[in-house]
Design an enzyme around this catalytic site. Sequence first.
Site, PDB file in Angstrom:
ATOM      1  N   HIS A  33      -8.232  -4.941  -0.481  1.00 16.70           N
ATOM      2  CA  HIS A  33      -7.031  -4.197  -0.127  1.00 16.70           C
ATOM      3  C   HIS A  33      -6.283  -4.943   0.969  1.00 16.70           C
ATOM      4  CE1 HIS A  33      -4.542  -0.612  -0.218  1.00 16.70           C
ATOM      5  NE2 HIS A  33      -4.538  -0.606   1.100  1.00 16.70           N
ATOM      6  N   SER A  45       0.818  -1.205   0.000  1.00 19.94           N
ATOM      7  CA  SER A  45       0.000   0.000   0.000  1.00 19.94           C
ATOM      8  C   SER A  45       0.863   1.271   0.000  1.00 19.94           C
ATOM      9  CB  SER A  45      -0.954  -0.036   1.198  1.00 19.94           C
ATOM     10  OG  SER A  45      -1.983   0.912   1.061  1.00 19.94           O
ATOM     11  N   ASP A  66     -10.449  -3.818  -5.266  1.00 18.25           N
ATOM     12  CA  ASP A  66      -9.883  -3.081  -4.133  1.00 18.25           C
ATOM     13  C   ASP A  66     -10.717  -1.819  -3.926  1.00 18.25           C
ATOM     14  OD1 ASP A  66      -8.362  -1.468  -2.406  1.00 18.25           O
ATOM     15  OD2 ASP A  66      -6.469  -2.283  -3.148  1.00 18.25           O
TER      16      ASP A  66
END
Length: 479
Positions: free
Chosen positions: A398, A219, A369
Amino acid sequence: MDPTSPSIPSYPTIVLKGLSIALCFFLLYHLILIVTQRWTKIKLTFPDRSRRLPNCENVEEIVNMCCKSLKEGFRASWWLPNGHAQTIYSAMADFSKDDQITYQRQLLRVTDGGTIGLDIYPPLSLRLPPDSPVILINHGLTGGSHESYVRNMVVWLTRPVGEGGMGGRAAVVNFRGCASTPLTSPHLYSTGSTIDLHTSVLYLSTLFPSAPMFGVGFSLGAAVMTRYLGEQGEKCRLRAGVVLCCPLDMRVVTYGLDSPHPLTRLYSLSMSHKILRSISPHLIPSSPLSHPTSHLHIHLPEIISLTKSLRRRITLKASKMLELVACTVGGGNELFPFETLDGFLSWSCPGNWIGSIKRPTLAISALDDPIVSSACLPYRAIRQSTHCVLATVSQGGHLGWFEGPLFGKDKHQRWHVKPTIEFLRGVLASQHPGKGMVEEMEVRQEGDWTWVGEVRWMVLEEVDEQGWSGSEEEGEASD
């Protein structure tokens, strides 16, 4: 009224029947969508063949020869069938009994006064062959080495090759202020700041000069890894990189989180609160962030009011917290503070660096996501690059990618560790080490400081950190 005539349904009855029918169609549509997604092949986007450089590693060849899991695809756990379920479960489930690790912590003081917390596993006291790989890992927003997705990756990377691992050593770069790393500088970290990662790479290079080094990012940490690979280009000491759920277009991600959709609001609110909680301990007068010379100082009254007002906290948006914090103290160079959020997002966008990457890099993203949406995936930039490949998976959410059963020891099995290891092992087995990878560094020692070029650091102390598997909040619902 004639009692024998048919009765006319009342208006509320008609509305309820209409809503019931609409709900059935809605559920049926999503059920069909979920079932079809399970059998959708992973789409791979490679650099255009016309852009291949002579005598450089062919990422398409590496993926086709080594990444079996990308060809087989991903089948989400039946009980976590979509991106929201995968994402929320990753953030809220109890992973404290999984992948328990005792790290060895090294604290590094850098030139600007900041402190990096480097968590190493297995510890330095355990000797490995000198050519055993070293993998640096970047965590997500306000996360750290304690996160379940990080621990899971560390455990797999450090397993022997015969057991499906890399047989190497992992080092988690805890950015300043994260995972109990002391905050000793007047600025934090962001997707536009790579000094913490760069210093960690050079430090580990001095400890393991013969070891091939790799990078893995999650991320926000994936965004930092992407930018770093691009900034370093041909000089990069990392042999390859894997970036997972990377927000390659920061503007699309940030403004997308301002959507009024209830679940998107939940992610935006969660992200805002994570940022607020992470800086709250550093708002005391003695903190560098609170010092009158800090760019954050002018925002302190507003930030403190947020911590005290429940009404304001429940209406927070991610873009607002980024405007207050990241735009002002998200790095230490002369560009800060940024006048506008859009200016900061444009500058810190990792997708800008894809064309400069000169090391094999695999980006993996899920099309469902809910945080890093498919709208931010730069297919054109990937095709115009020379060393990047993008794998888009229909499911996974995610930082989820759970594929295990509802019960049993494999319940929290995550799919993405397999293509990560396959790709890194494929690069390791390739015959193209890359320019600059074997060049020796000139290391200078001046008192307690170690210098490599213009970068210097000081090892503050060595601490064995225990209990990380349950000592911090799990998950990362909004990066």
